[in-house]
Design a protein around this motif. Sequence first.
Motif, PDB file in Angstrom:
ATOM      1  N   VAL A 236      -5.902  26.587   6.307  1.00  0.00           N
ATOM      2  CA  VAL A 236      -5.146  26.844   6.260  1.00  0.00           C
ATOM      3  C   VAL A 236      -5.137  27.789   7.008  1.00  0.00           C
ATOM      4  CG1 VAL A 236      -3.510  28.353   4.742  1.00  0.00           C
ATOM      5  CG2 VAL A 236      -4.562  25.775   3.808  1.00  0.00           C
ATOM      6  N   VAL A 237      -4.175  27.959   7.794  1.00  0.00           N
ATOM      7  CA  VAL A 237      -4.750  29.357   8.926  1.00  0.00           C
ATOM      8  C   VAL A 237      -3.187  30.332   8.638  1.00  0.00           C
ATOM      9  CG1 VAL A 237      -6.266  27.611  10.938  1.00  0.00           C
ATOM     10  CG2 VAL A 237      -3.350  28.181  11.121  1.00  0.00           C
ATOM     11  N   LYS A 238      -3.180  31.762   9.557  1.00  0.00           N
ATOM     12  CA  LYS A 238      -2.547  32.641   8.603  1.00  0.00           C
ATOM     13  C   LYS A 238      -0.943  32.280   9.788  1.00  0.00           C
ATOM     14  CE  LYS A 238      -2.188  37.190   9.878  1.00  0.00           C
ATOM     15  NZ  LYS A 238      -2.400  38.437  10.238  1.00  0.00           N
ATOM     16  N   ASP A 239      -0.845  31.605  10.674  1.00  0.00           N
ATOM     17  CA  ASP A 239       0.656  31.322  11.535  1.00  0.00           C
ATOM     18  C   ASP A 239       0.759  30.362  12.266  1.00  0.00           C
ATOM     19  OD1 ASP A 239       2.305  31.181  13.294  1.00  0.00           O
ATOM     20  OD2 ASP A 239       2.521  34.188  12.637  1.00  0.00           O
ATOM     21  N   SER A 240       1.954  29.302  11.697  1.00  0.00           N
ATOM     22  CA  SER A 240       2.236  28.574  12.422  1.00  0.00           C
ATOM     23  C   SER A 240       2.072  28.272  13.506  1.00  0.00           C
ATOM     24  CB  SER A 240       3.756  27.775  12.653  1.00  0.00           C
ATOM     25  OG  SER A 240       4.807  28.913  13.037  1.00  0.00           O
ATOM     26  N   LEU A 241       1.723  29.286  14.379  1.00  0.00           N
ATOM     27  CA  LEU A 241       1.792  29.009  16.266  1.00  0.00           C
ATOM     28  C   LEU A 241       0.587  29.458  16.654  1.00  0.00           C
ATOM     29  CD1 LEU A 241       4.151  32.714  17.369  1.00  0.00           C
ATOM     30  CD2 LEU A 241       4.919  29.873  17.678  1.00  0.00           C
ATOM     31  N   MET A 242      -0.445  28.808  15.384  1.00  0.00           N
ATOM     32  CA  MET A 242      -2.109  28.827  15.243  1.00  0.00           C
ATOM     33  C   MET A 242      -2.294  27.130  14.963  1.00  0.00           C
ATOM     34  SD  MET A 242      -3.894  31.544  13.455  1.00  0.00           S
ATOM     35  CE  MET A 242      -2.743  33.651  13.948  1.00  0.00           C
ATOM     36  N   VAL A 243      -0.739  26.416  14.398  1.00  0.00           N
ATOM     37  CA  VAL A 243      -1.685  25.243  13.780  1.00  0.00           C
ATOM     38  C   VAL A 243      -2.130  23.990  15.290  1.00  0.00           C
ATOM     39  CG1 VAL A 243      -0.823  23.153  12.844  1.00  0.00           C
ATOM     40  CG2 VAL A 243      -0.251  25.171  11.929  1.00  0.00           C
TER      41      VAL A 243
ATOM     42  N   PHE B 148     -24.391   7.812  16.123  1.00  0.00           N
ATOM     43  CA  PHE B 148     -23.234   7.553  15.614  1.00  0.00           C
ATOM     44  C   PHE B 148     -21.712   7.740  15.686  1.00  0.00           C
ATOM     45  CE2 PHE B 148     -24.600   8.955  11.350  1.00  0.00           C
ATOM     46  CZ  PHE B 148     -24.011   9.786  11.332  1.00  0.00           C
ATOM     47  N   GLU B 149     -21.037   7.476  15.435  1.00  0.00           N
ATOM     48  CA  GLU B 149     -19.717   8.150  15.488  1.00  0.00           C
ATOM     49  C   GLU B 149     -19.171   8.933  14.706  1.00  0.00           C
ATOM     50  OE1 GLU B 149     -14.654   8.029  16.925  1.00  0.00           O
ATOM     51  OE2 GLU B 149     -16.198   6.280  16.784  1.00  0.00           O
ATOM     52  N   ILE B 150     -18.761  10.159  15.019  1.00  0.00           N
ATOM     53  CA  ILE B 150     -18.481  11.044  13.742  1.00  0.00           C
ATOM     54  C   ILE B 150     -17.062  11.454  14.342  1.00  0.00           C
ATOM     55  CG2 ILE B 150     -18.695  13.621  12.088  1.00  0.00           C
ATOM     56  CD1 ILE B 150     -21.421  13.410  13.472  1.00  0.00           C
ATOM     57  N   GLY B 151     -16.038  10.848  13.516  1.00  0.00           N
ATOM     58  CA  GLY B 151     -14.750  10.767  13.350  1.00  0.00           C
ATOM     59  C   GLY B 151     -14.299  12.186  12.435  1.00  0.00           C
ATOM     60  N   HIS B 152     -12.999  12.465  12.669  1.00  0.00           N
ATOM     61  CA  HIS B 152     -11.896  13.785  12.092  1.00  0.00           C
ATOM     62  C   HIS B 152     -10.728  12.827  11.859  1.00  0.00           C
ATOM     63  CE1 HIS B 152     -15.278  14.951  14.588  1.00  0.00           C
ATOM     64  NE2 HIS B 152     -15.555  16.250  13.909  1.00  0.00           N
ATOM     65  N   GLU B 153     -10.211  13.242  10.866  1.00  0.00           N
ATOM     66  CA  GLU B 153      -9.080  13.076  10.356  1.00  0.00           C
ATOM     67  C   GLU B 153      -8.338  14.542   9.943  1.00  0.00           C
ATOM     68  OE1 GLU B 153      -8.214  10.454   7.567  1.00  0.00           O
ATOM     69  OE2 GLU B 153      -9.636   8.429   9.008  1.00  0.00           O
ATOM     70  N   VAL B 154      -7.347  15.214  10.176  1.00  0.00           N
ATOM     71  CA  VAL B 154      -7.650  17.026  10.257  1.00  0.00           C
ATOM     72  C   VAL B 154      -6.724  17.190   9.723  1.00  0.00           C
ATOM     73  CG1 VAL B 154      -7.502  19.567  11.571  1.00  0.00           C
ATOM     74  CG2 VAL B 154      -9.020  17.203  11.694  1.00  0.00           C
ATOM     75  N   GLU B 155      -6.029  17.615   9.011  1.00  0.00           N
ATOM     76  CA  GLU B 155      -5.148  18.062   7.757  1.00  0.00           C
ATOM     77  C   GLU B 155      -5.272  20.189   8.275  1.00  0.00           C
ATOM     78  OE1 GLU B 155      -2.678  18.796   4.100  1.00  0.00           O
ATOM     79  OE2 GLU B 155      -3.237  17.068   3.943  1.00  0.00           O
ATOM     80  N   VAL B 156      -3.918  20.576   9.221  1.00  0.00           N
ATOM     81  CA  VAL B 156      -3.728  22.411   9.143  1.00  0.00           C
ATOM     82  C   VAL B 156      -2.072  22.515   8.290  1.00  0.00           C
ATOM     83  CG1 VAL B 156      -4.036  24.468  10.962  1.00  0.00           C
ATOM     84  CG2 VAL B 156      -5.909  22.021  11.058  1.00  0.00           C
ATOM     85  N   THR B 157      -2.171  23.429   7.817  1.00  0.00           N
ATOM     86  CA  THR B 157      -1.175  24.171   7.360  1.00  0.00           C
ATOM     87  C   THR B 157      -1.388  25.737   8.036  1.00  0.00           C
ATOM     88  OG1 THR B 157      -1.594  24.955   4.756  1.00  0.00           O
ATOM     89  CG2 THR B 157      -0.554  22.537   6.116  1.00  0.00           C
ATOM     90  N   PHE B 158      -0.310  26.143   7.445  1.00  0.00           N
ATOM     91  CA  PHE B 158      -0.231  27.801   7.415  1.00  0.00           C
ATOM     92  C   PHE B 158       0.362  28.370   6.775  1.00  0.00           C
ATOM     93  CE2 PHE B 158       3.590  26.324   8.859  1.00  0.00           C
ATOM     94  CZ  PHE B 158       5.567  27.512   8.809  1.00  0.00           C
ATOM     95  N   SER B 159      -0.708  29.499   6.031  1.00  0.00           N
ATOM     96  CA  SER B 159       0.641  30.068   5.210  1.00  0.00           C
ATOM     97  C   SER B 159       0.211  32.107   5.764  1.00  0.00           C
ATOM     98  CB  SER B 159      -0.539  30.286   3.740  1.00  0.00           C
ATOM     99  OG  SER B 159      -0.166  31.527   2.604  1.00  0.00           O
ATOM    100  N   LYS B 160       1.600  32.945   5.109  1.00  0.00           N
ATOM    101  CA  LYS B 160       1.573  34.169   6.061  1.00  0.00           C
ATOM    102  C   LYS B 160       1.100  35.136   5.371  1.00  0.00           C
ATOM    103  CE  LYS B 160       5.226  33.696   9.120  1.00  0.00           C
ATOM    104  NZ  LYS B 160       4.304  33.185  10.942  1.00  0.00           N
ATOM    105  N   SER B 161       0.329  34.623   4.066  1.00  0.00           N
ATOM    106  CA  SER B 161      -0.496  35.900   2.993  1.00  0.00           C
ATOM    107  C   SER B 161      -1.814  34.443   2.587  1.00  0.00           C
ATOM    108  CB  SER B 161       0.322  36.093   2.250  1.00  0.00           C
ATOM    109  OG  SER B 161       0.714  35.153   1.297  1.00  0.00           O
ATOM    110  N   GLU B 162      -2.726  35.197   3.022  1.00  0.00           N
ATOM    111  CA  GLU B 162      -4.471  34.619   2.176  1.00  0.00           C
ATOM    112  C   GLU B 162      -4.110  34.310   0.829  1.00  0.00           C
ATOM    113  OE1 GLU B 162      -8.543  35.775   1.550  1.00  0.00           O
ATOM    114  OE2 GLU B 162      -7.435  37.529   2.363  1.00  0.00           O
ATOM    115  N   PRO B 163      -4.548  32.884   0.896  1.00  0.00           N
ATOM    116  CA  PRO B 163      -4.071  32.074  -0.800  1.00  0.00           C
ATOM    117  C   PRO B 163      -5.106  33.016  -1.583  1.00  0.00           C
ATOM    118  CG  PRO B 163      -4.670  30.448   1.138  1.00  0.00           C
ATOM    119  CD  PRO B 163      -4.744  31.757   2.056  1.00  0.00           C
TER     120      PRO B 163
END
Length: 165
Positions: free
Chosen positions: A121-128, A150-165
């Motif tokens: 979770v990042v602060k702003d949608s422009l950071m996603v 060996f390969e290390i894969g990444h399945e990433v989910e990034v969302t944003f929140s204007k205020s700290e959770p």
Amino acid sequence: MKSVANKHQHQYKTILEWTGNSGVGTSGYTFYERNYQMAVDGKPIIQGSSDPAFRGDSSKYNPEELFLVSISSCHMLWYLHLCSVNNIVVFDYDDQAEGIMTENKDGSGQFECVTLHPTVVVKDSLMVEQAKALHLQANEKCFIANSCNFEIGHEVEVTFSKSEP
């Protein structure tokens, strides 16, 4: 810290003690426990055992779990560093890493792959978008990932929140 041809070496020391002697040592395959404890000077002791599939205690950490969490945590620490220096404000990070180990006919084995599933979770949608992209760079920097064959894969989910959770 030693310098070697424009590189810095870091030395690590651990203490490993087998605690599974039931009184007769390893006189028979089923006569001893697979329990041990790990320590680093000045830090809490970690209780370990083998995987239950190999006669271990399921209430203790096994080497495969510790290996997987070392990959996950090293990636996270590099990722947070890269976000910080790139002005990406991260409020929350968790990962549910998965690894597949294959056991060979002779009893040996190896990890075939690891997939990290970071949720950020990042602060702003422009950071996603940049926050997603930095996972590749974190993988390239990660000391543990660079030590794997060996390969290390990444399945990433990034969302944003204007205020700290």
